[in-house]
Design an enzyme around this catalytic site. Structure first.
Site, PDB file in Angstrom:
ATOM      1  N   ASP A  12       0.831  -1.206   0.000  1.00 54.19           N
ATOM      2  CA  ASP A  12       0.000   0.000   0.000  1.00 54.19           C
ATOM      3  C   ASP A  12       0.867   1.258   0.000  1.00 54.19           C
ATOM      4  OD1 ASP A  12      -2.377   1.384   0.001  1.00 54.19           O
ATOM      5  OD2 ASP A  12      -2.654   1.283   2.168  1.00 54.19           O
ATOM      6  N   HIS A  29       2.468   3.397  -9.043  1.00 55.39           N
ATOM      7  CA  HIS A  29       2.331   1.965  -9.334  1.00 55.39           C
ATOM      8  C   HIS A  29       3.552   1.460 -10.115  1.00 55.39           C
ATOM      9  CE1 HIS A  29      -1.579   2.033  -7.636  1.00 55.39           C
ATOM     10  NE2 HIS A  29      -2.171   2.674  -8.623  1.00 55.39           N
ATOM     11  N   LEU A 123      11.404 -19.664  -5.186  1.00 50.89           N
ATOM     12  CA  LEU A 123      10.282 -18.923  -4.597  1.00 50.89           C
ATOM     13  C   LEU A 123       9.066 -18.922  -5.523  1.00 50.89           C
ATOM     14  CD1 LEU A 123       9.967 -16.061  -2.423  1.00 50.89           C
ATOM     15  CD2 LEU A 123       9.449 -15.327  -4.720  1.00 50.89           C
TER      16      LEU A 123
HETATM   17  C1  FPP Z   1      -2.092   0.224  -3.346  1.00 54.01           C
HETATM   18  O1  FPP Z   1      -1.618   1.541  -3.309  1.00 54.01           O
HETATM   19  C2  FPP Z   1      -1.534  -0.475  -4.493  1.00 54.01           C
HETATM   20  C3  FPP Z   1      -2.263  -1.065  -5.479  1.00 54.01           C
HETATM   21  C4  FPP Z   1      -3.726  -1.089  -5.502  1.00 54.01           C
HETATM   22  C5  FPP Z   1      -1.596  -1.713  -6.613  1.00 54.01           C
HETATM   23  C6  FPP Z   1      -0.385  -2.439  -6.218  1.00 54.01           C
HETATM   24  C7  FPP Z   1       0.290  -2.997  -7.366  1.00 54.01           C
HETATM   25  C8  FPP Z   1       1.629  -3.019  -7.502  1.00 54.01           C
HETATM   26  C9  FPP Z   1       2.583  -2.466  -6.523  1.00 54.01           C
HETATM   27  C10 FPP Z   1       2.252  -3.652  -8.658  1.00 54.01           C
HETATM   28  C11 FPP Z   1       1.736  -5.017  -8.931  1.00 54.01           C
HETATM   29  C12 FPP Z   1       2.460  -5.621 -10.005  1.00 54.01           C
HETATM   30  C13 FPP Z   1       1.931  -6.399 -10.948  1.00 54.01           C
HETATM   31  C14 FPP Z   1       2.840  -7.031 -11.898  1.00 54.01           C
HETATM   32  C15 FPP Z   1       0.481  -6.644 -11.094  1.00 54.01           C
HETATM   33  P1  FPP Z   1      -2.664   2.721  -3.321  1.00 54.01           P
HETATM   34  O2  FPP Z   1      -2.796   3.195  -4.732  1.00 54.01           O
HETATM   35  O3  FPP Z   1      -3.935   2.318  -2.656  1.00 54.01           O
HETATM   36  O4  FPP Z   1      -1.906   3.792  -2.467  1.00 54.01           O
HETATM   37  P2  FPP Z   1      -2.567   4.922  -1.546  1.00 54.01           P
HETATM   38  O5  FPP Z   1      -3.184   4.224  -0.372  1.00 54.01           O
HETATM   39  O6  FPP Z   1      -1.376   5.746  -1.165  1.00 54.01           O
HETATM   40  O7  FPP Z   1      -3.550   5.668  -2.409  1.00 54.01           O
END
Ligand code: FPP
Length: 236
Positions: A12, A29, A123
């Site tokens: 997050d 992201h 892994l």
């Molecule tokens: C939450 O941060 C993150 C997500 C919803 C997406 C997480 C995905 C990745 C880190 C990459 C995944 C990789 C692949 C290959 C699918 P948020 O946007 O909710 O952050 P915030 O709480 O600060 O708004």
């Protein structure tokens, strides 16, 4: 020494990281993908058997269309850049979640990676993608009811129920890390984390590092896991 076979991470803070750096949310992201690559290779080198990451929840469809589309393109970005490195490191890719709503193009990229890496024995990098814990439990209950109705099974208990979950072939979740300071589980692995240790860090996911993973593991090693039994060292 606590065993650490299965690490789960709620990644997050991408959006907040982007805002802090005056960048669009998508840049958060993108940076998150690079961090995931690094943590995957590092966790593999530590001998961790499975890393389950919350990449997209069943609730994330509520985000803007642009953001959802971007997240759906992340597997393509991730595997195009890193599949060679994943192969070199013997990493196997898996996915848990409801495949039905995921765009066909995204699903193909993920299935190709699953297929390419299927014989790897290092892994397991397990993507929770269009995943919801309650949804998983309901689907498992339905599948059991079908088997029961057909006379295939009549032995429902905590252990046999696990065979109906997406995680049936994976070890127990030992440690759940959530970055970005929120003290919530957010519908992640609800059945599986019953006795997992939980660490919440203030670090936003794009700033998470191998060193910070080391610190989390150090903290995990200090925990006394008693799986609901009495802790003999406590005086009560
Ligand atoms: C939450 O941060 C993150 C997500 C919803 C997406 C997480 C995905 C990745 C880190 C990459 C995944 C990789 C692949 C290959 C699918 P948020 O946007 O909710 O952050 P915030 O709480 O600060 O708004």
């Amino acid at each position: 020494m606590n065993t650490l076979n299965h690490l789960a991470i709620i990644m997050d803070g991408n959006g907040r990281w982007a805002k802090l750096n005056r960048l669009p949310r998508t840049a958060g992201h993108y940076k998150g993908v690079e961090v995931l690559r690094s943590i995957t290779i590092y966790a593999n080198s530590l001998g961790i058997k499975c890393l389950t990451v919350y990449a997209f929840s069943t609730e994330n469809w509520k985000r803007s269309e642009d953001e959802v589309n971007y997240i759906m393109s992340l597997p393509k970005i991730f595997f195009a850049s890193y599949i060679k490195e994943l192969m070199e490191n013997n990493v196997r890719v898996m996915i848990i979640g409801d495949r039905d709503r995921i765009p066909a193009e995204t699903m193909k990229v993920i299935d190709d990676a699953i297929d390419t890496t299927k014989n790897n024995t290092g892994l397991i990098l397990n993507f929770a993608f269009n995943y919801g814990g309650r949804d998983e439990i309901v689907q498992a209950a339905k599948a059991f009811a079908m088997d029961y109705a057909q006379g295939i099974r009549n032995d429902l208990n905590e252990e046999t129920f696990k065979e109906y979950l997406y995680t049936r072939d994976l070890p127990e979740v030992d440690l759940l890390i959530r970055t970005g300071s929120e003290m919530r589980v957010s519908n992640f692995l609800l059945y599986q984390i019953a006795y997992s240790e939980f660490i919440v860090t203030d670090t936003l996911w794009p700033d998470f590092s191998n060193d910070e993973l080391d610190r989390c593991i150090e903290e995990y090693q200090k925990r006394k896991r008693n799986f609901g039994g009495r802790d003999e060292t406590k005086n009560h």
